[in-house]
Design a protein around this motif. Structure first.
Motif, PDB file in Angstrom:
ATOM      1  N   ALA A  82       0.839  -1.203   0.000  1.00  0.00           N
ATOM      2  CA  ALA A  82       0.000   0.000   0.000  1.00  0.00           C
ATOM      3  C   ALA A  82       0.873   1.253   0.000  1.00  0.00           C
ATOM      4  O   ALA A  82       0.956   1.989   0.987  1.00  0.00           O
ATOM      5  CB  ALA A  82      -0.928  -0.004   1.215  1.00  0.00           C
ATOM      6  N   GLY A  83       1.495   1.507  -1.136  1.00  0.00           N
ATOM      7  CA  GLY A  83       2.394   2.644  -1.259  1.00  0.00           C
ATOM      8  C   GLY A  83       1.743   3.862  -1.872  1.00  0.00           C
ATOM      9  O   GLY A  83       0.535   3.896  -2.116  1.00  0.00           O
ATOM     10  N   SER A  84       2.569   4.855  -2.172  1.00  0.00           N
ATOM     11  CA  SER A  84       2.052   6.151  -2.627  1.00  0.00           C
ATOM     12  C   SER A  84       1.417   6.082  -4.010  1.00  0.00           C
ATOM     13  O   SER A  84       0.440   6.787  -4.279  1.00  0.00           O
ATOM     14  CB  SER A  84       3.176   7.194  -2.621  1.00  0.00           C
ATOM     15  OG  SER A  84       4.238   6.793  -3.477  1.00  0.00           O
ATOM     16  N   VAL A  85       1.957   5.259  -4.902  1.00  0.00           N
ATOM     17  CA  VAL A  85       1.390   5.168  -6.249  1.00  0.00           C
ATOM     18  C   VAL A  85       0.008   4.528  -6.200  1.00  0.00           C
ATOM     19  O   VAL A  85      -0.947   5.018  -6.804  1.00  0.00           O
ATOM     20  CB  VAL A  85       2.323   4.384  -7.192  1.00  0.00           C
ATOM     21  CG1 VAL A  85       1.663   4.195  -8.554  1.00  0.00           C
ATOM     22  CG2 VAL A  85       3.652   5.114  -7.350  1.00  0.00           C
ATOM     23  N   THR A  86      -0.110   3.440  -5.456  1.00  0.00           N
ATOM     24  CA  THR A  86      -1.401   2.758  -5.335  1.00  0.00           C
ATOM     25  C   THR A  86      -2.443   3.672  -4.705  1.00  0.00           C
ATOM     26  O   THR A  86      -3.566   3.807  -5.222  1.00  0.00           O
ATOM     27  CB  THR A  86      -1.254   1.476  -4.500  1.00  0.00           C
ATOM     28  OG1 THR A  86      -0.357   0.588  -5.171  1.00  0.00           O
ATOM     29  CG2 THR A  86      -2.596   0.784  -4.311  1.00  0.00           C
ATOM     30  N   TRP A  87      -2.079   4.324  -3.606  1.00  0.00           N
ATOM     31  CA  TRP A  87      -3.043   5.217  -2.972  1.00  0.00           C
ATOM     32  C   TRP A  87      -3.331   6.423  -3.866  1.00  0.00           C
ATOM     33  O   TRP A  87      -4.461   6.921  -3.909  1.00  0.00           O
ATOM     34  CB  TRP A  87      -2.563   5.688  -1.605  1.00  0.00           C
ATOM     35  CG  TRP A  87      -3.433   6.790  -1.065  1.00  0.00           C
ATOM     36  CD1 TRP A  87      -3.077   8.064  -0.770  1.00  0.00           C
ATOM     37  CD2 TRP A  87      -4.841   6.699  -0.816  1.00  0.00           C
ATOM     38  NE1 TRP A  87      -4.163   8.793  -0.343  1.00  0.00           N
ATOM     39  CE2 TRP A  87      -5.270   7.976  -0.359  1.00  0.00           C
ATOM     40  CE3 TRP A  87      -5.786   5.693  -0.936  1.00  0.00           C
ATOM     41  CZ2 TRP A  87      -6.588   8.254  -0.022  1.00  0.00           C
ATOM     42  CZ3 TRP A  87      -7.110   5.969  -0.594  1.00  0.00           C
ATOM     43  CH2 TRP A  87      -7.491   7.234  -0.146  1.00  0.00           C
ATOM     44  N   VAL A  89      -3.607   6.527  -7.105  1.00  0.00           N
ATOM     45  CA  VAL A  89      -4.630   6.136  -8.067  1.00  0.00           C
ATOM     46  C   VAL A  89      -5.997   6.066  -7.397  1.00  0.00           C
ATOM     47  O   VAL A  89      -6.997   6.557  -7.926  1.00  0.00           O
ATOM     48  CB  VAL A  89      -4.272   4.780  -8.718  1.00  0.00           C
ATOM     49  CG1 VAL A  89      -5.421   4.271  -9.581  1.00  0.00           C
ATOM     50  CG2 VAL A  89      -3.008   4.916  -9.564  1.00  0.00           C
ATOM     51  N   MET A  90      -6.049   5.473  -6.230  1.00  0.00           N
ATOM     52  CA  MET A  90      -7.319   5.362  -5.505  1.00  0.00           C
ATOM     53  C   MET A  90      -7.873   6.730  -5.119  1.00  0.00           C
ATOM     54  O   MET A  90      -9.076   6.997  -5.249  1.00  0.00           O
ATOM     55  CB  MET A  90      -7.123   4.516  -4.249  1.00  0.00           C
ATOM     56  CG  MET A  90      -6.811   3.061  -4.523  1.00  0.00           C
ATOM     57  SD  MET A  90      -6.503   2.159  -2.983  1.00  0.00           S
ATOM     58  CE  MET A  90      -6.366   0.477  -3.596  1.00  0.00           C
ATOM     59  N   ASP A  91      -6.994   7.593  -4.645  1.00  0.00           N
ATOM     60  CA  ASP A  91      -7.416   8.941  -4.249  1.00  0.00           C
ATOM     61  C   ASP A  91      -7.963   9.707  -5.443  1.00  0.00           C
ATOM     62  O   ASP A  91      -8.977  10.421  -5.337  1.00  0.00           O
ATOM     63  CB  ASP A  91      -6.221   9.680  -3.639  1.00  0.00           C
ATOM     64  CG  ASP A  91      -6.604  11.038  -3.058  1.00  0.00           C
ATOM     65  OD1 ASP A  91      -7.631  11.115  -2.363  1.00  0.00           O
ATOM     66  OD2 ASP A  91      -5.872  12.010  -3.301  1.00  0.00           O
ATOM     67  N   LEU A  92      -7.314   9.559  -6.596  1.00  0.00           N
ATOM     68  CA  LEU A  92      -7.798  10.205  -7.812  1.00  0.00           C
ATOM     69  C   LEU A  92      -9.170   9.665  -8.195  1.00  0.00           C
ATOM     70  O   LEU A  92     -10.066  10.430  -8.578  1.00  0.00           O
ATOM     71  CB  LEU A  92      -6.807   9.985  -8.951  1.00  0.00           C
ATOM     72  CG  LEU A  92      -7.162  10.613 -10.299  1.00  0.00           C
ATOM     73  CD1 LEU A  92      -7.278  12.133 -10.176  1.00  0.00           C
ATOM     74  CD2 LEU A  92      -6.124  10.236 -11.348  1.00  0.00           C
ATOM     75  N   MET A  93      -9.372   8.366  -8.093  1.00  0.00           N
ATOM     76  CA  MET A  93     -10.673   7.775  -8.379  1.00  0.00           C
ATOM     77  C   MET A  93     -11.753   8.352  -7.466  1.00  0.00           C
ATOM     78  O   MET A  93     -12.867   8.660  -7.912  1.00  0.00           O
ATOM     79  CB  MET A  93     -10.615   6.259  -8.215  1.00  0.00           C
ATOM     80  CG  MET A  93      -9.879   5.527  -9.309  1.00  0.00           C
ATOM     81  SD  MET A  93      -9.868   3.749  -8.979  1.00  0.00           S
ATOM     82  CE  MET A  93      -9.277   3.131 -10.556  1.00  0.00           C
TER      83      MET A  93
END
Length: 231
Positions: A82-87, A89-93
Motif C-alpha cells: 500500500a504505497g504512494s502510487v497505489t493510494w 490512483v485510488m485517491d484520484l478515483m
C-alpha cells in the motif's frame, strides 16, 4: 508531442455519460506475484477504499485485494504493498467520483465559447459542454506524464484523423483529434489510471474517443487547465 502509448497491451474499460463516474474495483490477477507481508504507509486508506477491515495491518486477504487492484490498473510492482502510487490512483478515483455531473462547478472552463471540450488535468477528467450545458461526460482521461505534460490553455481542434498512426513511433492513435502541436485526444488500449501517463496526448477509452469524434469537429475549442498529479 505525439503520444506513443508505448504500453499498448492492457485492456481498457471505462465509460462515462452525463452521470457520475462509476468505478469497477474488483479484479484478480491470473498469476499473482508473491505478496508482501509489509504494511504500507497508506495501509488504512487503501483498506478503506477496498472495503477491507481498517486496522493498518497487512493480512493475506489485504495483500490479495491490493494486488488485484494493482494488476488491474498496471501498477508495478504488483506485490500488494500500500504505497504512494497505489493510494494516489485510488485517491484520484475518489475525487473523480465526487465530481458527479457537475465537472465545471468551479467555472474554470469557458462557458462563452459554445461547444467546447474541457480537460481538468488535476482531476484527470474531460467533458464536452455547450455554454453552461453539459453535453457529455465527465469521463476519466490519461494525460501527459512528468516531462511530457499536456499543455494548458485555450486551443482549437485543427486536424482529425480517424486511423492515425504515429510516424515517429509507428503506434496506432485511433480517433485522433489534434489541438496543440501534436497533442491530441485519441483512443488507447490502457486503463485511464495506468501510471505514469501519456507523452502529452489526452488518452481515452475507445468508447469515449468514438463519442468525442462524433460530437466534435475541426475548429471546436479545447480548454486544458490544472496540473496532473505527479508533474
Amino acid at each position: 508531442m505525439r503520444d506513443i502509448a508505448r504500453r499498448a497491451a492492457v485492456a481498457a474499460g471505462v465509460t462515462g455519460l452525463v452521470a457520475p463516474l462509476t468505478l469497477a474495483l474488483t479484479a484478480a490477477p491470473a498469476q499473482a506475484a508473491s505478496c508482501t507481508t509489509q504494511a504500507g504507509p497508506y495501509q488504512k486508506q487503501v483498506e478503506k477504499f477496498l472495503g477491507r477491515p481498517v486496522d493498518g495491518k497487512q493480512s493475506t486477504a489485504d495483500c490479495k485485494a491490493i494486488q488485484g487492484f494493482q494488476t488491474k490498473y498496471g501498477i508495478t510492482p504488483s506485490i500488494g504493498y500500500a504505497g504512494s502510487v497505489t493510494w494516489g490512483v485510488m485517491d484520484l478515483m475518489n475525487k473523480q467520483k465526487a465530481v458527479g455531473n457537475k465537472p465545471n462547478k468551479d467555472g474554470k472552463c469557458p462557458t462563452n465559447k459554445g461547444r467546447i471540450a474541457c480537460v481538468n488535468l488535476s482531476l484527470q477528467i474531460s467533458w464536452i459542454q455547450d455554454g453552461s450545458k453539459l453535453v457529455y461526460g465527465p469521463v476519466p482521461v490519461r494525460t501527459g506524464r512528468d516531462g511530457y505534460e499536456t499543455r494548458t490553455g485555450l486551443k482549437k481542434i485543427y486536424w482529425r484523423d480517424i486511423d492515425h498512426v504515429s510516424t515517429l513511433y509507428n503506434v496506432a492513435m485511433p480517433y485522433s483529434q489534434f489541438f496543440d502541436g501534436g497533442q491530441a485526444f485519441h483512443s488507447v488500449a490502457l486503463t485511464m489510471w495506468t501510471p505514469p501517463g501519456s507523452h502529452g496526448c489526452v488518452n481515452m477509452t475507445p468508447t469515449v474517443a468514438k463519442k468525442y469524434w462524433s460530437l466534435l469537429k475541426t475548429g471546436d475549442d479545447v480548454f486544458v487547465y490544472g496540473r496532473k498529479p505527479g508533474t
